[in-house]
Design an enzyme around this catalytic site. Structure first.
Site, PDB file in Angstrom:
ATOM      1  N   PRO B  75      45.528  38.226  35.800  1.00 16.08           N
ATOM      2  CA  PRO B  75      44.819  39.520  35.779  1.00 16.08           C
ATOM      3  C   PRO B  75      44.045  39.838  34.498  1.00 16.08           C
ATOM      4  CG  PRO B  75      47.024  39.797  36.638  1.00 16.08           C
ATOM      5  CD  PRO B  75      46.962  38.410  36.080  1.00 16.08           C
ATOM      6  N   THR B 105      39.082  36.140  34.646  1.00 21.59           N
ATOM      7  CA  THR B 105      37.967  36.768  33.943  1.00 21.59           C
ATOM      8  C   THR B 105      38.544  37.555  32.778  1.00 21.59           C
ATOM      9  OG1 THR B 105      36.618  36.903  35.936  1.00 21.59           O
ATOM     10  CG2 THR B 105      36.050  38.387  34.135  1.00 21.59           C
ATOM     11  N   LYS B 180      29.688  34.778  33.452  1.00 21.88           N
ATOM     12  CA  LYS B 180      30.313  35.580  34.503  1.00 21.88           C
ATOM     13  C   LYS B 180      30.052  37.071  34.286  1.00 21.88           C
ATOM     14  CE  LYS B 180      33.353  37.021  37.666  1.00 21.88           C
ATOM     15  NZ  LYS B 180      34.789  36.784  37.722  1.00 21.88           N
TER      16      LYS B 180
END
Lengths: 305, 305, 305, 305
Positions: B75, B105, B180
């Site tokens: 997470p 991410t 990203k």
């Protein structure tokens, strides 16, 4: 999209075109090269004389007389209204069943008002704003978004297709303008978002071409990244690679955003990003970027070197 | 994009995968179905047991032991760091020359820190976040954005291609994260812009399908309009047509925007639309939309009926 | 506000002050002129030597040794933490029951962490950021916002009142920072709003003095209009009337907004205007206004002449 | 501010007042209680009959006949224009040298147009919008911002001071509206900023009364924090402490922001925070808050409990 209809080889002499600016002059060139004879008028005499093979007239009325199709491509709704309805307006000067096609970008409500008045005076009216810019006008690849009666749209479609490659019938009068504003609203926002992202990536050390190639196959892709990239040198033949010259000026996108906000206001539709985008372009105008292509937001965010 | 390399038929038993949430579980399924044997761990035991054909381990360390490739899909950066470097962290438990691939991410700077520490401890590290969401994870069509050493990226590429269809090598450690975030920044903005536009058009009387079809061949087109349209009923099989269930949650795009703002801040890159978009998603969260797909902005702007 | 307490005439030699920048140097001058003897340290030797009547030390530890009150006034939380807890940090160098007072503006969570560590090491800690800026520091009219134990706040209050005129006890550790950030968030927004309004009025033909006088007795009045007016010439002795020199720099208000956004994020509190204001100041920084007073937004909106 | 002039005890019977809404009815009450006899008209008969001691008329023309001062207090510029210039407009119905005073909030350009037409028809015209809201109208403490000829403003000033306590002469026709919009632009922004700040502080654990008391002696103070605080319970007798009932409705501040944006657009003045604030209020309207006091932004940001 409208179905193709057979073209009726009408007499080309009955096309009138009022307004030969950056867009109008290029649109007329395509009409002429594809066999139409066109009577033209512009308030600036040189503008009219820049196009070969047309009949230059001394007034809108003179150009429109005997025309079946009367195109207007003008800076704003007040000028369109004045051209059609003013003291020397076309509607007072001609009496036949002409079809007016307004390709200017103006307020949808103004289009609706003009359509209503045209009808009361025995004329027919279509709003038919375009997307594709100067490049699309030059290449004859514009998209026309048309509002009004279906049969009127069918009738003029063959002529439109001499200037563009797509004709969308959107609905009643004014819907062409609505579609145009909806499109340009997204465009205005997405371009700024793309500039923010690419500027961030470059400042963090990424190569803009590589970053663009990733975005263009990912969820961030859009016309602003894959066709009109705002970073100098990423794509050839776009304004960003030519010092942001030509293209779609900051003042023009700002104008469209003002129109979009008014339309949204009338409908109770909030435009948070549209509104702040509008003000960012206004800030660029205040800081001297008015005539640059709107992708110049990239340079503005990049800051002084 | 990386050149294809011949796959070396390594023993599939040496893949470890830590974190089997919505994304991780689907990624592992694809690895298994394409012949990899995978040792997995998740803090929630049920998560690990939901995937068939894997070896479930009791700790990250146990999963990673003997693995050549250790994937993390977690997470946030603190959890990744703790998993790799904490008291019971993997780096303390294994001694071979493993390659860590973090597909979470997280902040680019955290990736860089992890890469540095990995190197100091004799390990190799790649950041390899993905785009494509749950749908792409399920279908095995993710895009991997990879930062780190080229040879490490080449080595793991065949494994990545069992979970995705594109692998982009972006640059040094952290650049996968940067790419990203740059992509998702545009996505977050463009989606709101598209929602504003379509809501305005609909409230002004346009049919959303027709309006979408116009935008999709015009300058306003983007992934948000042509692939993931936010208006219920315009496209099948997207969250907007299923009450905004599933998809990319508001809280997740908000998380990515927070990461993007921190990254931009470190580089002195202004994000006006990114920042206000972030706060709009935060406003949605405050008003109960946290778990809905991020296209629910459309419903929010539409207002109460 | 705290009740006045009688001052105990403690030995002035036990005050230490670390950080003699624009604010710190002026605060120390007031301490000295009101009878305190102060041991100081700054990483820049000239900074320390600019203040008369103090004892200049070669390290924070040397300054803090034997001090009852140890003030820090430093650029950010990392430096505060390093000063207190680093390898050569004060907490390792002294053993008495000193009271640390951090007047830097840092993240509330960092203050809480420092307070916790201080306690674990037998020290007491207050966060006590200030408002009033360089002018308030010079005049000794700062406002202190204090978080921590009530009795500690009472103990140091007489010393604070030698540098300021208001002392607010806000709550537990970190609440001083929260109050400071809440105040500066409004300030940052209101200043931009005031600049937008006055710029609009002037461009529409209004005299800025007259417009200001109307606003100042109406619902638009604020500190930004009645005390620190951003239009050159409306008020004397404010930065706007001195080419936006001095005052509260754009980079400093931007720093505070970044801290506010992080704090708001942790609490799930949306900051739409705070976020866009932050980015506007960042845009000014990118365009060369970093060191100007933050009221320079007026000049930026006004644009090129 | 204008100098006091001696009041000439003119016959009170020559005051007409058109528009007895929330504001107008209260203004007329003050005129009556201070000795004026007033002829009134409102399109809603009950509105007119709610005020004691006036002469109710059946048309604006009837009310205005023989009046020296004709006040209009109407919802928007189109209605004002229609009332003065429409088919049954006042200017067609009376022939004397009446002074029109329009206290509605309308576009400055509309005021200028009305002023010009009035002059051409032998009448005099002042724009005189007010600030102070329903509370100020009730208490007779409104502020009048007056545009037009100085001598006309002097002539009506004694009557204005029966309804308010401040009369500002701003400049030529339309400048009253400009001042009003400039003030309300700041108000709209500052209120949102104050709500963001107080919501953040409360969510981080601060007591809103304490936080307010700090802000009110610091640089964040404004009318929105010290007179009209948006947090329920912080101040008595303001809408926030009465479920945001009464006060200045969201739809009204949104209306003023739309007017301000149009005025700013005409002058090339960017309004970034003004524009986004406008859209935030529009978002509230879309979500059902239209009739609540504008401080309800606090509740909106606070979110669902």
């Amino acid at each position: 999209m409208l179905q193709e209809v057979s073209y009726d080889h009408r007499n080309a002499s009955n096309v009138a075109f009022i307004g030969l600016g950056q867009m109008g002059a290029r649109m007329v060139k395509n009409l002429v090269s594809k066999g139409e004879k066109v009577k033209v008028f512009d308030v600036v005499p040189q503008a009219a004389s820049s196009v070969q093979g047309v009949t230059i007239c001394n007034s809108p009325e003179e150009a429109a007389k005997d025309a079946c199709f009367v195109f207007t491509m003008l800076p704003n709704g007040h000028i369109v209204k004045d051209t059609l309805l003013g003291d020397k307006g076309i509607m007072k000067g001609i009496s036949n069943n002409a079809l007016f096609i307004d390709s200017s970008t103006i307020e949808p409500q103004q289009s609706q008002e003009l359509g209503k008045i045209a009808k009361e005076n025995g004329f027919r009216f279509l709003d038919a704003p375009v997307s594709g810019g100067v490049t699309g006008a030059e290449a004859g690849t514009l998209t026309f978004m048309v509002g009004g009666e279906d049969k009127d749209a069918e009738e003029v479609k063959p002529v439109l297709l001499k200037m563009g490659k797509n004709v969308f019938k959107c609905g009643g009068t004014g819907t062409g303008q609505i579609a145009k504003l909806c499109n340009n609203l997204i465009l205005a926002i997405t371009m700024i978002g793309t500039c923010e992202s690419l500027n961030m990536g470059v400042k963090l050390g990424m190569d803009p071409k590589l970053l663009t190639s990733i975005i263009n196959v990912s969820t961030g892709r859009s016309w602003s990244s894959d066709t009109y990239n705002p970073v100098p040198g990423v794509m050839p033949n776009v304004p960003s690679s030519n010092q942001y010259k030509g293209g779609f000026g900051v003042s023009l996108i700002a104008k469209d955003l003002a129109l979009a906000e008014n339309a949204a206001l009338s409908a109770g539709a909030p435009l948070p990003l549209g509104a702040i985008s509008h003000q960012l372009y206004r800030t660029l105008i205040a800081n001297g970027y008015s005539d640059k292509d709107f992708a110049v937001v990239y340079e503005f965010l990049q800051g002084k070197k």
